[in-house]
Write a protein that holds these residues in place. Sequence first.
Motif, PDB file in Angstrom:
ATOM      1  N   TYR A 700       0.919  -1.367  -0.107  1.00 27.40           N
ATOM      2  CA  TYR A 700       0.243   0.016   0.218  1.00 27.40           C
ATOM      3  C   TYR A 700       1.100   1.028   0.012  1.00 27.40           C
ATOM      4  CZ  TYR A 700      -4.044  -2.910   1.077  1.00 27.40           C
ATOM      5  OH  TYR A 700      -5.117  -3.922   1.001  1.00 27.40           O
ATOM      6  N   PHE A 701       0.725   2.027  -0.970  1.00 27.92           N
ATOM      7  CA  PHE A 701       1.611   3.258  -0.977  1.00 27.92           C
ATOM      8  C   PHE A 701       0.579   4.572  -0.755  1.00 27.92           C
ATOM      9  CE2 PHE A 701       4.257   0.930  -4.317  1.00 27.92           C
ATOM     10  CZ  PHE A 701       5.115   0.247  -3.220  1.00 27.92           C
ATOM     11  N   ASP A 702       0.637   5.153   0.219  1.00 30.64           N
ATOM     12  CA  ASP A 702       0.096   6.472   0.321  1.00 30.64           C
ATOM     13  C   ASP A 702       0.931   7.544  -0.129  1.00 30.64           C
ATOM     14  OD1 ASP A 702      -1.821   7.914   1.352  1.00 30.64           O
ATOM     15  OD2 ASP A 702      -1.555   8.062   3.388  1.00 30.64           O
ATOM     16  N   GLU A 703       0.376   8.555  -0.703  1.00 32.44           N
ATOM     17  CA  GLU A 703       0.831   9.749  -1.092  1.00 32.44           C
ATOM     18  C   GLU A 703       1.653   9.381  -2.291  1.00 32.44           C
ATOM     19  OE1 GLU A 703      -0.258  12.678  -0.550  1.00 32.44           O
ATOM     20  OE2 GLU A 703      -1.371  11.886   1.288  1.00 32.44           O
ATOM     21  N   LEU A 704       1.136   8.901  -3.387  1.00 30.52           N
ATOM     22  CA  LEU A 704       1.901   8.393  -4.425  1.00 30.52           C
ATOM     23  C   LEU A 704       2.602   9.572  -5.057  1.00 30.52           C
ATOM     24  CD1 LEU A 704      -0.371   5.907  -6.885  1.00 30.52           C
ATOM     25  CD2 LEU A 704       1.708   5.654  -5.817  1.00 30.52           C
ATOM     26  N   ILE A 705       2.227  10.671  -4.944  1.00 29.00           N
ATOM     27  CA  ILE A 705       2.885  11.995  -5.711  1.00 29.00           C
ATOM     28  C   ILE A 705       4.213  12.054  -4.986  1.00 29.00           C
ATOM     29  CG2 ILE A 705       2.998  14.545  -5.689  1.00 29.00           C
ATOM     30  CD1 ILE A 705       0.081  14.390  -5.888  1.00 29.00           C
ATOM     31  N   ALA A 737      -3.210  13.824 -12.084  1.00 29.49           N
ATOM     32  CA  ALA A 737      -2.245  14.689 -13.147  1.00 29.49           C
ATOM     33  C   ALA A 737      -0.991  14.999 -12.709  1.00 29.49           C
ATOM     34  CB  ALA A 737      -3.240  15.907 -13.305  1.00 29.49           C
ATOM     35  N   ARG A 738      -0.437  14.879 -11.389  1.00 29.93           N
ATOM     36  CA  ARG A 738       0.592  15.218 -10.973  1.00 29.93           C
ATOM     37  C   ARG A 738       1.570  14.085 -11.022  1.00 29.93           C
ATOM     38  NH1 ARG A 738       1.477  18.271  -5.318  1.00 29.93           N
ATOM     39  NH2 ARG A 738       3.703  17.994  -6.318  1.00 29.93           N
ATOM     40  N   SER A 762     -11.481  19.640 -12.297  1.00 35.03           N
ATOM     41  CA  SER A 762     -10.510  19.442 -13.144  1.00 35.03           C
ATOM     42  C   SER A 762      -9.673  18.246 -12.642  1.00 35.03           C
ATOM     43  CB  SER A 762      -9.610  20.543 -13.203  1.00 35.03           C
ATOM     44  OG  SER A 762      -8.907  20.987 -11.697  1.00 35.03           O
ATOM     45  N   ALA A 763      -9.594  17.878 -11.216  1.00 33.21           N
ATOM     46  CA  ALA A 763      -8.886  16.791 -10.585  1.00 33.21           C
ATOM     47  C   ALA A 763      -9.753  15.360 -10.829  1.00 33.21           C
ATOM     48  CB  ALA A 763      -8.683  17.042  -9.320  1.00 33.21           C
TER      49      ALA A 763
END
Length: 876
Positions: A700-705, A737-738, A762-763
């Motif tokens: 589990y990856f939280d905050e993929l950005i 999008a990021r 938009s997100a």
Amino acid sequence: MDAAAPYLTDRADQAPAGQVPGLVTSLAGAADWLYDHWYLLALAISACWGGSQLAVRRLAARASAERMALELVSSRHFDPSLEEIFRRGVQLARASTAMPWWAPRRAKAVQIRLRADGTSPLRYRIEGPAGGERLLSVTPFGPDITVTRARPIADTPRTHTVRAEFILRGKPIAPLREVPLAPDPLQPLVDAVADLRAELGDLAEIRLDLQRAPKWALRARRLQLMSAARRTERREAQRSARWLRQDASGIEDSMGWQLQQLLTDKPGPGGGRRLVMPPVPRRVDAAQALGKLAEDDHLVRVQLLVMCASNTQGRAQARLAQLQAALDVFGGRSRWAMRGWRLGPWRIGADHWPTRRGFERRWNLGHCQPPRANWVQLEEITGLLKPPTVHCRLPVLAGDLPTFAFGDPELLLQGIYRSPDGRERLVATYAEETLFEVGVGKAGGGKTERALAQAIGWAHAGGGLVFVDPHRDSWPRATRFLAHETLMPRIALIDLNALGPNPRVSSWNPLGMHHGQTAHEVVEAIADSYASALAWDDATAPRALTILTAALTVLAAINEAACQVGRPEDQATIFHIRALLTDTTFRKAALAAVAGRLDEETRAWWQVVFPTLPPDAFAVVLNPITRLAANPITRAFLGQPAGVYNIRAAMDTRMIVWVCPGGTGPTDRLITALLARDLLRAARSRRDTPESRRVPFRPYFDELITLTGATPETIASMFEDLRKYRCHVHGMTQLLARLPTPVRLSLVQNASTLATTAGSTSAIAPITAEWGDNPTPDRVATMERFQHYISLNVHGHRIGPLQLRGPHLDDIFAHLARPRDVPALERAARANAQALPLTQLTQRATAQLDRVTAFLAQHSPAATTAAGLPKDNEWT
């Protein structure tokens, strides 16, 4: 002869006159006998009628035994036109006559079955003559309809059953209401059966039989309608004449009329009486009198039967009332009404004598014996001639989306679904089919809470996972529900946040070979991690990549040698790259000790190329290592020779690992890149294990950005490759999008589950675009907090997007909360990770260079020769 002729003539003339009274007498006697023995005549007529009916029924039953069934399943994009539906209706009408010549009229029909039993929203089946199978199998709807041969349905008897037959009431020549195709005309029927519960034995079925109109029956019906229209016109004319005469009589008897007659000189015609001309009946217009029966084209007779059943009293009757209300949608001047009589609170219909037996015979054998009023044009029933379309909102049943059960390792919690009847249930997907998940939404929208609920449920079911959270907020949130004695031996905490006055840290040596890693895979993983975190590639930093790879190769060889002689505590770490590149003594000792372990090309590089490199060529390689060494936490974590962290072992032993890198800065991104690449390497290393023996594991990856900023290619590769090794990734991010383009494309392409919370349009637009903008971004953006739109895969079919309420840990897992055992869990998690005081690890990391140097001195060619041991090839 002349005298006898008149005599003969008179005898001939008199004979018929004598026979007529005798004939009349005989007829009178026969009539008198029949009058006295009327019961014999009635018995004969009844016997003939009964015999003919028995023969017809047997022939009809024989013909019905040759019927076949097809099931039609529509895709989510099924959107037929009126012309396509009309052509399908023509096919059905034509197929109804594909019977043997001897088949009775009642057996020549095609039946449409709409069935719901709680396992599917609405099954659509066609039953008809076996001779019409080819005609019925080829539909004008194209590839959006799948037609399969269906098996007979065997129903288990229910405790309570109600039956009803619907007939057309109102104006018999008027058409039904023209129902548009959007929304789907079947929507009211689907809504009526949306809350069926299979566990209660609920069942609802509608059968619509279509039969081509017999010419003689149509002519008789038209004659009846024309006669009724003429009688109506005559009655209207008589009524008008009567009112005219009354009006004229009233006027002539009035005082005004009498005064007018006295004042006028000339009396009116007829002695002062007004002549009243009665109206003549109008000519009956055939088109107006016959209505939809005026034309023969596409006119069919229909029979509509409904049966509802349940094992719970009252549910079948309530279901029938809902279906009756749903059929009212088709009502106009003509409407569907239940056949029977109502006596106060009682209704006598298909459930009672004398019609129940005939209903069951038609239901079981598929016979069509419609009432005389059930004539329709195909255009009137277009809504029933096709399966549910794209405009139909289908409910999600337990058969479509399973209900979550605590402790079931085959299920993965997804959220809370609210059914049309207001009941809520925890829904899940099958773990084997949930390969990758993507959750998008604004901060605080509930995406991390949903992932935590899923991870906790998976952990309690015996599954292994790693939860990577750069912000560490998830760990204290989850500890209350993981503090169970059965789970504590499987939980490990890798925390690089150094909280408290005496922080304890685990350890990991990315270069360590004591876990049985392959040297070249370890070198590749670390080099790729550096390249991803520092944006290196063969075009921008070819020399740096070459230097780093060569140094890692030498250090990996040293560690391999140390492990082979049983001295893993003498392994080198990534911090020894500096000594290898800048310390001549250490470099010579290292190269001499592992000369026999290096390939010829690597030895040639160190001999020929390395001496020509300027000193400033090492700065780009040493700069990130210097930053790692400057941080006491990362130095202690990465500076241990025999690190404890082993993600491959965690995969194989169903460990529950919580990794908190400690931040989002440049140094933390490099740590994250190393961890992610090692996870990818470990998962790929499972190719040495047969597929059937690979234990499922869920990162589990939280905050993929944050994570993809450090290692985009690694995360993208995970979403592309790890499925093969039964390693299923779940990622959460605020903005799709990021994310880097490779990651975003891999996520959307391979996601088994795609979810979004509320946010800006938009997100959200990139997610709703994957669903064909249904729902629209505006609709998703206005959802309440903790609400999700989500698409899922179950049994190879996509479910949704549908709206779920995100699970809240305090509600869903309240029975699992153990707040008093959280301190014990913290101790067990750190003990399983072998976390030691920061000062102790720092001292060991500082002294490790001396240990490695001593190991190299002991295993140099000179030391090996002096000890009388076999030596590796000397460095030349």
